[in-house]
Scaffold this active site. Structure first.
Site, PDB file in Angstrom:
ATOM      1  CG  ASP A  17      -1.478   1.270   1.350  1.00 26.34           C
ATOM      2  OD1 ASP A  17      -2.508   1.155   0.497  1.00 26.34           O
ATOM      3  OD2 ASP A  17      -1.352   1.778   2.777  1.00 26.34           O
ATOM      4  CG  ASP A  19      -1.823   7.590   0.157  1.00 26.93           C
ATOM      5  OD1 ASP A  19      -1.282   8.399   0.254  1.00 26.93           O
ATOM      6  OD2 ASP A  19      -2.357   7.404  -0.295  1.00 26.93           O
ATOM      7  CD  GLU A 312      12.388   8.904  29.149  1.00 25.53           C
ATOM      8  OE1 GLU A 312      11.478   9.011  29.133  1.00 25.53           O
ATOM      9  OE2 GLU A 312      12.367   8.108  29.741  1.00 25.53           O
TER      10      GLU A 312
HETATM   11  N1  RBF Z   1       8.872   2.539  28.341  1.00 30.89           N
HETATM   12  C1  RBF Z   1       7.534   1.857  27.980  1.00 30.89           C
HETATM   13  O1  RBF Z   1       6.820   1.257  27.987  1.00 30.89           O
HETATM   14  N2  RBF Z   1       8.916   0.360  26.751  1.00 30.89           N
HETATM   15  C2  RBF Z   1       9.304   0.401  26.535  1.00 30.89           C
HETATM   16  O2  RBF Z   1       9.760  -0.672  25.194  1.00 30.89           O
HETATM   17  C3  RBF Z   1      10.796   1.307  26.836  1.00 30.89           C
HETATM   18  N3  RBF Z   1      12.033   0.995  26.144  1.00 30.89           N
HETATM   19  C4  RBF Z   1      12.507   1.911  26.728  1.00 30.89           C
HETATM   20  C5  RBF Z   1      14.314   2.275  25.953  1.00 30.89           C
HETATM   21  C6  RBF Z   1      15.748   2.638  26.209  1.00 30.89           C
HETATM   22  C7  RBF Z   1      16.597   2.397  25.973  1.00 30.89           C
HETATM   23  C8  RBF Z   1      15.216   3.641  27.157  1.00 30.89           C
HETATM   24  C9  RBF Z   1      15.731   4.701  27.765  1.00 30.89           C
HETATM   25  C10 RBF Z   1      13.738   3.578  27.793  1.00 30.89           C
HETATM   26  C11 RBF Z   1      12.423   2.805  27.811  1.00 30.89           C
HETATM   27  N4  RBF Z   1      10.854   3.290  27.952  1.00 30.89           N
HETATM   28  C12 RBF Z   1      10.473   2.197  27.655  1.00 30.89           C
HETATM   29  C13 RBF Z   1      11.038   3.514  28.590  1.00 30.89           C
HETATM   30  C14 RBF Z   1      10.906   4.526  30.216  1.00 30.89           C
HETATM   31  O3  RBF Z   1       9.521   3.976  30.243  1.00 30.89           O
HETATM   32  C15 RBF Z   1      11.006   5.558  30.815  1.00 30.89           C
HETATM   33  O4  RBF Z   1      12.688   5.848  30.744  1.00 30.89           O
HETATM   34  C16 RBF Z   1       9.996   5.690  31.773  1.00 30.89           C
HETATM   35  O5  RBF Z   1       9.378   6.730  31.331  1.00 30.89           O
HETATM   36  C17 RBF Z   1      11.329   6.462  33.004  1.00 30.89           C
HETATM   37  O6  RBF Z   1      11.571   7.824  32.909  1.00 30.89           O
HETATM   38 MG    MG Z   2      -3.154   3.288   3.578  1.00 30.21          MG
END
Ligand code: RBF
Ligand code: MG
Length: 386
Positions: A17, A19, A312
Site C-alpha cells: 500500500d 499512503d 528519552e
Molecule cells: N517504555 C516503555 O513503556 N516501553 C519500552 O519498550 C521502553 N523502552 C525503553 C528503552 C530505553 C533504552 C529507555 C531509556 C527507555 C525506555 N522506555 C520504555 C521508557 C521508560 O519507560 C522511561 O525511561 C520511563 O518513563 C522513566 O522515565
Molecule cells: Mg494506507
C-alpha cells in the site's frame, strides 16, 4: 508484536500500500485539514482519523464533512481543498524502512506491486518525489483502475493477476483496516503496520501486526531476509538532534533508577512524528563535559501511559552531578527494537538494561564508532534566526 500462527504461508511476491504504509500521508493531510477547517470556524481535533485511513479521497472527504458537520458537499470540499494539497506532495516523506524494503526486495528479485485507493495520477505525483521507487514496482494499480477500491479485494486480485501469480503467493503490507480487510478477502497473507498508534486490537484480522517496516521479518514469509542487521542492531541515520536537557538528573531518575535525560521535542517534531517508536542508540555530547555512548527511547512509553511522544536518551556514564539545563547533542545511528508494553516494571527495566548492553557493544563497531567524532556533538549552539 502479535504473530498469529506458527504455520505461516510462504509467498513469492509482495503487494504494498502507499499512503500510511510507505509515505506519511496522514501527517500531511492533518496539516492541511488544520488550516482548512478554520475556514468553516471549526478546529481540528484528530476526530475520525481511524475512520479515514485507507479510504479513497472522496470517501475520506465525505467522512470529514460528517465528522465536523461542514455545510458543503463532497464535491465542493474536494474543489476547495485541492489547492492546499498542491504544495504538500513533497512533504509526504518516506516512512521508516520504506526505502530499504523496496530496494531490498527489488535487489533480491522479489516482484513488488503497489496497490492504492488513490487515483493513479496522485500515485504518480507522490512517487515522483521518491527517486527510484516507481521503476522498482512491477505493477502499480490505482483506485480509479478498479470498479471497487479497498476493502473490496478487487485491487489486490488485479495486482496478483498482473504479476501473474496466485493470490495465495502474495504478501500484502498495509496500514489501514480497509486495506487489511481487502488483503484477507483476496486470500493473501497480510502484515499490518498501523499508522495510528496503540490500536493493535483493530488490526487483529491481519496475520501479523508490526510497529514499523523496520520490524518486518521477511524470512517469516519465505522471502529473502534483510542482511543489514548487525549484532542485534540496524544501522540508520545518522540523525543529529539536540537541545537543553529539560528533565533528567544525571545521577539517576527516581522511578526506574535509569538516569534518562529528556530534551524538548519541540525543535524536532518532524523527526519525532515520522520516526518509529522504539529503541535507538548513538552518541551524546554534553557541551561542557564530553561525548558518551547513549541508548534512547522514542515513543509514548506505554507502561506509563504517556499522552505524548517523547525522546528519552540515557547517557551511559556514571555522572556524579546533575546536568539539567545543559546543551545535549545526539547523533542517532542505530535501531534496536520497537517500543513494547511490558507486564511488569521489572520486565521493562530488565529489557532496558539489555538494550544498554546491545548499544554499548555495537557502538564499538567501526560502523558506529566513527560518528563519535561528528563535529555536531561538540559545536556550541549558535543562534540562527534565518
Ligand atoms: N517504555 C516503555 O513503556 N516501553 C519500552 O519498550 C521502553 N523502552 C525503553 C528503552 C530505553 C533504552 C529507555 C531509556 C527507555 C525506555 N522506555 C520504555 C521508557 C521508560 O519507560 C522511561 O525511561 C520511563 O518513563 C522513566 O522515565
Ligand atoms: Mg494506507
Amino acid at each position: 508484536m502479535a504473530m498469529k500462527s506458527l504455520t505461516r504461508k510462504l509467498v513469492s511476491c509482495v503487494i504494498l500500500d502507499l499512503d500510511g504504509t510507505l509515505i506519511n500521508t496522514e501527517g500531511v493531510v492533518e496539516d492541511v485539514l488544520k488550516v482548512f477547517l478554520v475556514k468553516y470556524g471549526k478546529q481540528w481535533d484528530g476526530r475520525g482519523t481511524l475512520n479515514r485511513t485507507g479510504k479513497a479521497p472522496i470517501e475520506a472527504a465525505a467522512s470529514i464533512i460528517e465528522d465536523y458537520g461542514l455545510p458543503c458537499t463532497t464535491e465542493e470540499f474536494m474543489t476547495d481543498i485541492a489547492p492546499l494539497f498542491s504544495d504538500c506532495w513533497s512533504k509526504m516523506v518516506a516512512l521508516p524502512g520504506a526505502e530499504r524494503l523496496i530496494k531490498h526486495l527489488h535487489n533480491r528479485g522479489v516482484p513488488i506491486a503497489l496497490a492504492s485507493n488513490s487515483p493513479k495520477a496522485s500515485i504518480e505525483t507522490k512517487l515522483s518525489y521518491h527517486h527510484g521507487w516507481k521503476e522498482r514496482f512491477s505493477v502499480i494499480i490505482g483506485g480509479d483502475e478498479v470498479r471497487e477500491g479497498k476493502p473490496s479485494p478487487e485491487i489486490f486480485l488485479e495486482a496478483a493477476n498482473k504479476l501473474s501469480v496466485d493470490p495465495s503467493s502474495c504478501l500484502v503490507v498495509e496500514d489501514s483496516l480497509p486495506g487489511i480487510t481487502a488483503g484477507k478477502a483476496a486470500g493473501m497473507a497480510v502484515v499490518a503496520v498501523p499508522s495510528v498508534p496503540n490500536q493493535t486490537h483493530v488490526y487483529s484480522c491481519a496475520d501479523e501486526v508490526i510497529n514499523s517496516l523496520l520490524d518486518l521479518h521477511l524470512e517469516n514469509w519465505g522471502l529473502p531476509p534483510f542482511q543489514d542487521w548487525i549484532e542485534g542492531t540496524l544501522p540508520i541515520g545518522p540523525w543529529y538532534i539536540g537541545g537543553p536537557v529539560i528533565k533528567g538528573y544525571g545521577r539517576g531518575s527516581k522511578v526506574l533508577g535509569i538516569p534518562t535525560a529528556n530534551i524538548s521535542p519541540n525543535g524536532f517534531s518532524d523527526i519525532l512524528s515520522v520516526s518509529a517508536s522504539g529503541v535507538y542508540f548513538g552518541w551524546a555530547g554534553l557541551s561542557t563535559r564530553g561525548i558518551y555512548k547513549m541508548v534512547m527511547s522514542i515513543g509514548w512509553n506505554p507502561y506509563f501511559h504517556n499522552a505524548e511522544k517523547t525522546i528519552e536518551p540515557w547517557l551511559l556514564h556514571d555522572f556524579n552531578e546533575d546536568f539539567y539545563g545543559e546543551e545535549l547533542r545526539l547523533a542517532i545511528v542505530g535501531y534496536i527494537r520497537p517500543e513494547a508494553n511490558f507486564p511488569s516494571l521489572d520486565d521493562l527495566i530488565k529489557r532496558i538494561h539489555e538494550d544498554r548492553r546491545i548499544a554499548e557493544k555495537a557502538l564499538d563497531l567501526p560502523l558506529y564508532s566513527s560518528y563519535k567524532g561528528a563535529p555536531y556533538l561538540i559545536t556550541p549552539l549558535v543562534q540562527d534566526d534565518r
